[in-house]
Design a protein around this motif. Structure first.
Motif, mmCIF file in Angstrom:
data_model
loop_
_atom_site.group_PDB
_atom_site.id
_atom_site.type_symbol
_atom_site.label_atom_id
_atom_site.label_comp_id
_atom_site.label_asym_id
_atom_site.label_seq_id
_atom_site.Cartn_x
_atom_site.Cartn_y
_atom_site.Cartn_z
ATOM 1 N N GLY A 93 0.804 -1.217 0.000
ATOM 2 C CA GLY A 93 0.000 0.000 0.000
ATOM 3 C C GLY A 93 0.834 1.263 0.000
ATOM 4 N N VAL A 94 0.232 2.339 -0.484
ATOM 5 C CA VAL A 94 0.962 3.596 -0.667
ATOM 6 C C VAL A 94 1.478 4.163 0.655
ATOM 7 N N ARG A 95 0.685 4.043 1.716
ATOM 8 C CA ARG A 95 1.119 4.607 2.996
ATOM 9 C C ARG A 95 2.425 3.974 3.451
ATOM 10 N N MET A 96 2.532 2.662 3.356
ATOM 11 C CA MET A 96 3.764 1.985 3.770
ATOM 12 C C MET A 96 4.879 2.180 2.748
ATOM 13 N N ASP A 97 4.534 2.322 1.467
ATOM 14 C CA ASP A 97 5.557 2.661 0.480
ATOM 15 C C ASP A 97 6.216 3.995 0.825
ATOM 16 N N LYS A 98 5.407 4.952 1.251
ATOM 17 C CA LYS A 98 5.965 6.250 1.657
ATOM 18 C C LYS A 98 6.872 6.087 2.875
ATOM 19 N N TRP A 99 6.468 5.225 3.781
ATOM 20 C CA TRP A 99 7.298 4.980 4.962
ATOM 21 C C TRP A 99 8.660 4.415 4.550
ATOM 22 N N LEU A 100 8.652 3.479 3.619
ATOM 23 C CA LEU A 100 9.913 2.927 3.123
ATOM 24 C C LEU A 100 10.781 4.019 2.498
ATOM 25 N N ALA A 101 10.155 4.878 1.700
ATOM 26 C CA ALA A 101 10.905 5.948 1.038
ATOM 27 C C ALA A 101 11.529 6.902 2.053
ATOM 28 N N GLN A 102 10.824 7.134 3.152
ATOM 29 C CA GLN A 102 11.334 8.043 4.179
ATOM 30 C C GLN A 102 12.489 7.444 4.971
ATOM 31 N N HIS A 103 12.479 6.111 5.104
ATOM 32 C CA HIS A 103 13.460 5.460 5.981
ATOM 33 C C HIS A 103 14.619 4.796 5.231
ATOM 34 N N TYR A 104 14.472 4.614 3.926
ATOM 35 C CA TYR A 104 15.526 3.949 3.149
ATOM 36 C C TYR A 104 15.790 4.757 1.878
ATOM 37 N N PRO A 105 16.582 5.808 2.002
ATOM 38 C CA PRO A 105 16.803 6.729 0.888
ATOM 39 C C PRO A 105 17.526 6.086 -0.292
ATOM 40 N N GLU A 106 18.052 4.884 -0.117
ATOM 41 C CA GLU A 106 18.729 4.200 -1.223
ATOM 42 C C GLU A 106 17.743 3.736 -2.303
ATOM 43 N N ILE A 107 16.465 3.663 -1.959
ATOM 44 C CA ILE A 107 15.469 3.163 -2.920
ATOM 45 C C ILE A 107 15.219 4.215 -3.993
ATOM 46 N N SER A 108 15.382 3.839 -5.239
ATOM 47 C CA SER A 108 15.107 4.769 -6.343
ATOM 48 C C SER A 108 13.649 4.703 -6.791
ATOM 49 N N LEU A 109 13.076 3.487 -6.808
ATOM 50 C CA LEU A 109 11.740 3.302 -7.380
ATOM 51 C C LEU A 109 11.020 2.200 -6.624
ATOM 52 N N ILE A 110 9.742 2.450 -6.311
ATOM 53 C CA ILE A 110 8.862 1.432 -5.740
ATOM 54 C C ILE A 110 7.727 1.173 -6.713
ATOM 55 N N VAL A 111 7.632 -0.057 -7.183
ATOM 56 C CA VAL A 111 6.504 -0.500 -8.006
ATOM 57 C C VAL A 111 5.536 -1.174 -7.042
ATOM 58 N N GLY A 112 4.418 -0.514 -6.749
ATOM 59 C CA GLY A 112 3.582 -0.927 -5.633
ATOM 60 C C GLY A 112 2.210 -1.450 -5.991
ATOM 61 N N GLY A 113 1.534 -1.932 -4.939
ATOM 62 C CA GLY A 113 0.170 -2.425 -5.040
ATOM 63 C C GLY A 113 -0.465 -2.472 -3.667
ATOM 64 N N HIS A 114 -1.634 -3.107 -3.583
ATOM 65 C CA HIS A 114 -2.365 -3.418 -2.357
ATOM 66 C C HIS A 114 -3.424 -2.382 -1.997
ATOM 67 N N SER A 115 -3.125 -1.101 -2.057
ATOM 68 C CA SER A 115 -4.108 -0.091 -1.650
ATOM 69 C C SER A 115 -5.025 0.320 -2.791
ATOM 70 N N HIS A 116 -4.818 -0.249 -3.977
ATOM 71 C CA HIS A 116 -5.663 0.038 -5.158
ATOM 72 C C HIS A 116 -5.660 1.530 -5.474
ATOM 73 N N THR A 117 -4.501 2.154 -5.316
ATOM 74 C CA THR A 117 -4.366 3.588 -5.559
ATOM 75 C C THR A 117 -3.871 3.829 -6.981
ATOM 76 N N LEU A 118 -4.580 4.645 -7.714
ATOM 77 C CA LEU A 118 -4.108 5.027 -9.042
ATOM 78 C C LEU A 118 -3.191 6.237 -8.924
#
Length: 470
Positions: free
Chosen positions: A178-203
């Motif tokens: 889900g997008v909320r947890m994807d944002k959490w990952l982005a905030q805590h692991y700056p090495e991540i360049s791209l997250i291809v996500g799902g689960h929250s059905h967010t467009l």
């Protein structure tokens, strides 16, 4: 200079009606793209057993169809991990032509499943090293009873980041959290360049950038396909990421698409119809309350309780009299839900009933979405073994006034524990999630015992008796 193109899907949920268009789009880009390389990912919940063919084949039909999509890697969602019994997930990918990346799910003994990679490294044609990490929703309450260990995201990422340190130029996560947890990952692991996500059905039509990380998601059901352009310099440093999405409805339809889609449904229906379940008496003929009543008995019997609770919105169609098969049950109860035995003190059971009664008229027509629900409205709540006196607000259990200090056990669904309308269940309930059977399997097993199918000769005699009485 290097250019990459990443195609991605998520939360397809066995919506095969969009598969022909998606397949053509992916193949066309994979074969004709001007970029140096094309990679294709799926972020989970590709399977949904509310489709008859997915149900009948335990997801093997999904794998066969997805093999044509040219995926370079996928991860799993909660529909694959929780809605399937443990042994079904163990063999789900036997015929897959793509790898599964999944860092936070282990067998009960702590070993990684044979079908999953903790992480993968890809090297592009121009030498860029890409690290791929997959994560699924961390639901210990439901993964545990299904004989899996699911690890929390922070614990997992700390371990994986240490393991892959210094071995990549570009870090891509494929997540079903889900997008909320994807944002959490982005905030805590700056090495991540791209997250291809799902689960929250967010467009995320053009993606979103959280600090230094781009996050993408295509909504649900194959309504959109994700398409991302990346540019890197000659030293493999990322220059830009440009996400966008393609509406599947805008893609051309071809002759034969409708026939292919119908064939998949019809095949699943035929396979399920071959499995007869029970022979129901006349009282069940198109009577939804008869279906509700016997299902209350079924979940109570399965959980070993005197009390039970179900809502009418679960029943998309009533049952019918005569022979009922697995397709009839799947059509009536398509939800991937499990029974829960909840132990409550009497005072908490009273509070649960008050929550039900307070929300009763609101929920009757409430258009509920998510939490494993495949219907349209929540509907009315019915009890087994419980009576409520509206004037006195007293609750009676099996004809006796409720004892506030006594423990009671009630059969409910994981759905009721997860939705926000009955917080008593999740806050103070001692909840035992009962796996692996679905709701419809629990009901089907009970019907087969209570209303067994007569011998063929008995069915013929009954048919003749009906004919002679006309």
């Amino acid at each position: 200079m290097e250019t990459l193109r990443i195609l991605h899907t998520n939360d397809l949920h066995s919506h095969f009606e969009n598969f022909p268009k998606i397949r053509r789009y992916l193949k066309k880009v994979q074969e004709t793209a001007l970029e140096d390389q094309v990679l294709t990912f799926d972020a989970g919940d590709f399977m949904d057993r509310s489709h008859p063919l997915s149900d009948a084949t335990e997801g093997q039909a999904n794998i066969r169809l997805m093999n044509d999509f040219g995926y370079d890697a996928i991860t799993i969602g909660n529909n694959e991990g929780i809605s399937n019994p443990h042994e079904v997930l163990e063999r789900l990918f036997d015929q897959a032509k793509f790898p599964v990346i999944l860092s936070n799910l282990l067998e009960e003994d702590g070993q990684r499943p044979a079908w999953a990679h903790d992480h993968l490294f890809l090297t592009t044609k121009k030498g860029t090293r890409i690290a791929l990490v997959g994560l699924t929703a961390a639901y210990p309450m439901t993964y545990g009873p299904n004989h899996w260990q699911v690890k929390m995201l922070g614990e997992t990422m700390d371990r994986v980041m240490a393991d892959i340190k210094g071995q990549y130029d570009l870090l891509i996560l494929v997540t079903h959290i889900g997008v909320r947890m994807d944002k959490w990952l982005a905030q805590h692991y700056p090495e991540i360049s791209l997250i291809v996500g799902g689960h929250s059905h967010t467009l995320l039509a053009k993606g979103i950038k959280e600090r230094q990380t781009w996050i993408t998601q295509t909504g649900k059901w194959g309504y959109y396909v994700g398409d991302i352009e990346l540019a890197l310099d000659d030293d493999h440093h990322l220059l830009s990421i440009k996400p966008h999405t393609i509406p599947t409805s805008s893609l051309p339809e071809e002759e034969g698409d409708e026939a292919e889609i119908a064939k998949l449904y019809d095949l699943g229906q035929q396979m399920l119809e071959n499995h007869k379940v029970a022979f129901l008496p006349e009282k069940f003929n198109q009577d939804k309350m008869a279906a509700v009543d016997v299902s209350l008995d079924a979940i109570a019997d399965f959980a070993g309780t005197d009390l039970a609770m179900l809502s009418t919105g679960l029943f998309l169609t009533p049952f019918k009299s005569g022979v009922i098969n697995q397709f009839d049950l799947q059509h009536a109860l398509p939800h991937p839900m499990h029974v829960v035995r909840s132990t409550l003190l009497g005072r908490d059971l009273w509070r649960l009933v008050m929550e039900v009664e307070k929300n009763r008229h609101f929920l009757e027509h409430y258009p509920l979405v998510g939490m494993s629900f495949r219907g349209k409205i929540f509907g009315q709540v019915y009890y087994k073994g419980i009576k409520y006196d509206m004037l006195t607000r007293n609750v009676y259990v099996n004809g006796q006034l409720l004892d506030p200090a006594k423990e009671y056990e009630i059969a409910v669904l994981d759905h009721y524990v997860l939705i926000p309308f009955f917080p008593t269940l999740s806050i103070v309930g001692e909840n035992k999630f009962l796996f692996p059977q679905f709701l419809r399997e629990v009901v089907g097993d009970y019907l087969s015992k209570k209303y067994p199918i007569p011998k063929e000769s008995d069915l013929i005699e009954e048919s003749e008796e009906v004919g002679s009485s006309k």
